[in-house]
Design a protein around this motif. Structure first.
Motif, PDB file in Angstrom:
ATOM      1  N   UNK A 166       0.813  -1.213   0.000  1.00 59.52           N
ATOM      2  CA  UNK A 166       0.000   0.000   0.000  1.00 59.52           C
ATOM      3  C   UNK A 166       0.848   1.266   0.000  1.00 59.52           C
ATOM      4  N   UNK A 167       1.983   1.226   0.719  1.00 56.92           N
ATOM      5  CA  UNK A 167       2.843   2.403   0.744  1.00 56.92           C
ATOM      6  C   UNK A 167       3.492   2.623  -0.615  1.00 56.92           C
ATOM      7  N   UNK A 168       3.873   1.534  -1.271  1.00 56.35           N
ATOM      8  CA  UNK A 168       4.448   1.658  -2.603  1.00 56.35           C
ATOM      9  C   UNK A 168       3.422   2.199  -3.599  1.00 56.35           C
ATOM     10  N   UNK A 169       2.181   1.720  -3.484  1.00 59.92           N
ATOM     11  CA  UNK A 169       1.123   2.215  -4.378  1.00 59.92           C
ATOM     12  C   UNK A 169       0.889   3.699  -4.152  1.00 59.92           C
ATOM     13  N   UNK A 170       0.879   4.099  -2.872  1.00 61.55           N
ATOM     14  CA  UNK A 170       0.685   5.527  -2.561  1.00 61.55           C
ATOM     15  C   UNK A 170       1.831   6.362  -3.120  1.00 61.55           C
ATOM     16  N   UNK A 171       3.040   5.843  -2.991  1.00 66.67           N
ATOM     17  CA  UNK A 171       4.209   6.575  -3.502  1.00 66.67           C
ATOM     18  C   UNK A 171       4.153   6.689  -5.023  1.00 66.67           C
ATOM     19  N   UNK A 172       3.712   5.622  -5.692  1.00 60.14           N
ATOM     20  CA  UNK A 172       3.591   5.688  -7.151  1.00 60.14           C
ATOM     21  C   UNK A 172       2.606   6.769  -7.567  1.00 60.14           C
ATOM     22  N   UNK A 173       1.439   6.766  -6.923  1.00 66.44           N
ATOM     23  CA  UNK A 173       0.422   7.747  -7.275  1.00 66.44           C
ATOM     24  C   UNK A 173       0.895   9.166  -6.971  1.00 66.44           C
ATOM     25  N   UNK A 174       1.506   9.337  -5.805  1.00 67.10           N
ATOM     26  CA  UNK A 174       1.990  10.667  -5.421  1.00 67.10           C
ATOM     27  C   UNK A 174       3.050  11.161  -6.397  1.00 67.10           C
ATOM     28  N   UNK A 175       3.963  10.262  -6.759  1.00 63.75           N
ATOM     29  CA  UNK A 175       5.032  10.655  -7.673  1.00 63.75           C
ATOM     30  C   UNK A 175       4.454  11.048  -9.032  1.00 63.75           C
ATOM     31  N   UNK A 176       3.486  10.278  -9.517  1.00 64.53           N
ATOM     32  CA  UNK A 176       2.879  10.588 -10.803  1.00 64.53           C
ATOM     33  C   UNK A 176       2.150  11.922 -10.757  1.00 64.53           C
TER      34      UNK A 176
END
Length: 433
Positions: A166-176
């Motif tokens: 979940x943290x990786x998914x959040x980081x992906x979305x935030x980065x995008x």
């Protein structure tokens, strides 16, 4: 024209910058997301190889000896894992930072072990629910909600491992989102700078264009005086000695040059941004019939078939005199260049949507030009082999279609030319009421 050039420059520059930014930001996002996915897969591989547990760091991971004591020896590992590439490295804290759980089933697919000690968001019952859902799907790897899962076949059953991403998914979305916002902001800023600097960028063209207009205007006025004197002298010679082929040739050339000068001045004025035509609502069908109809006599005298098709009740908002000139130029062009014994069709109709009016001229042309679109260029001649003796009366001075294009563009319309099936077709598209 200057405004159109400036808008085109801004559009091309802004589009180029956007294309580059999309490429760069897209590439950065792809690299970043692929590294996160690679990290997740590497962690999952470690858990799968060690029955859902992290091995001891010193024994199972490549690492350099302590620089403070180079004599320290590392026990030979059972299986080593290479420390990750570009941004991810397994260390002593990785086993405590990783959130995961696993369920082990025996040979009869009964739960033998449920380990949720490394995650706080999932209970044993929820873990069994995840495992059952994965088992029903028949997949051996993939995502289930916020968890990446993997199913391992064991000698005495199956092992279901779930890695919390979940943290990786959040980081992906935030980065995008952040990279896209920065990219958009940068693009808008560059567009603003392009708009500010566009005038300076097109300044050399503006200066050349202004000099060209000034030259055409000055030359046109200067030419009128000697042409008037030549015409007057020719008339005096005719009065004294009578009409001859020489005086007639002089008169024809003077008439031709006067027409050329008038068209050049008219075209120059139409291309000036400051010049505004008188726009008013008028009946295009009536104007079309008045201008195109009289050309029937000229066509029939040349042995040509002439057909006029006009849809009634078409009204537009525009400069009536300019539109009449447009119809005259296109019709005259069709009569001039139609093949001997050929057929000419001049038509006016609405498009299927009813929003535009189409003025079209068609004539037979056994040898159409290779580049029909170039017919709208000034002084362009499609048939360069045509002699001057034939071209004097028939081919004009190569500026009529340029005037036609200027008229259409001043009315925010479009004009095109195409050659097909032995016929050449000119079409002017204007917005109607």
């Amino acid at each position: 024209m200057i405004k159109r050039l400036r808008r085109r420059f801004i559009l091309i520059a802004a589009s180029s910058v956007m294309a580059v930014e999309l490429l760069v930001v897209g590439l950065i996002n792809v690299i970043y997301i692929s590294q996160i996915n690679k990290r997740e897969l590497q962690l999952m591989q470690i858990l799968c190889d060690n029955d859902g547990r992290f091995p001891e760091f010193g024994k199972h991971f490549d690492q350099k000896p302590d620089s403070r004591n180079e004599n320290v020896s590392i026990p030979p590992p059972e299986k080593k894992y290479r420390l990750g590439d570009l941004g991810f490295k397994v260390n002593e804290e990785t086993r405590y930072q990783t959130r995961y759980f696993y369920i082990r089933y025996d040979e009869n697919m009964n739960p033998a072990e449920i380990n949720t000690g490394h995650v706080a968001a999932v209970t044993s019952g929820e873990a069994l629910g995840y495992a059952k859902e994965v088992g029903d799907s028949g997949e051996t790897s993939g995502f289930m909600g916020d968890y990446r899962f993997s199913v391992i076949e064991k000698e005495n059953g199956k092992l279901y491992i779930f890695l919390d991403c979940r943290e990786d998914i959040r980081m992906k979305r935030s980065f995008m989102l952040i990279s896209s916002a920065i990219s958009l902001g940068g693009w808008l800023l560059v567009c603003l700078l392009i708009i500010i600097c566009s005038r300076a960028a097109v300044k050399p063209f503006i200066e050349n264009f202004e000099k060209q207009k000034m030259f055409i205007t000055d030359a046109g006025h200067e030419i009128k005086t000697p042409l008037a004197i030549i015409q007057a002298n020719a008339e005096v010679i005719e009065m004294i000695n009578g009409t001859s082929e020489w005086t007639q040739s002089i008169t024809n050339q003077v008439t031709r040059l006067n027409g050329l000068t008038a068209d050049l001045l008219r075209l120059s004025r139409m291309e000036e941004d400051g010049v505004r035509q008188t726009f008013a609502e008028f009946d295009l069908s009536e104007a079309f019939a008045d201008i195109a109809g009289p050309f029937r006599t000229l066509a029939e005298n040349k042995g040509l078939s002439f057909d006029v098709k006009a849809q009634e009740g078409i009204r537009i908002n525009g400069d009536s005199s300019a539109i009449r000139q447009l119809i005259s130029i296109l019709t005259e062009n069709a009569v001039k260049y139609c093949d001997e014994g050929g057929c000419i069709t001049v038509s006016l109709e609405k498009t299927s949507s009813g929003r535009h009016a189409l003025i079209s001229t068609e004539n037979d042309c056994a040898e159409p030009p290779e580049h029909p679109e170039r017919l709208f260029d000034r002084f362009y001649r499609a048939d360069k082999s045509r002699g001057r003796e034939e071209g004097e009366a028939a081919s004009g001075y190569g500026i009529g279609l340029s005037v036609a294009r200027a008229v259409v563009m001043s009315h925010k319309g479009r004009i095109s030319c195409k050659a097909e099936d032995g016929r050449i077709v000119f079409t002017a598209k204007l917005r109607c009421l």
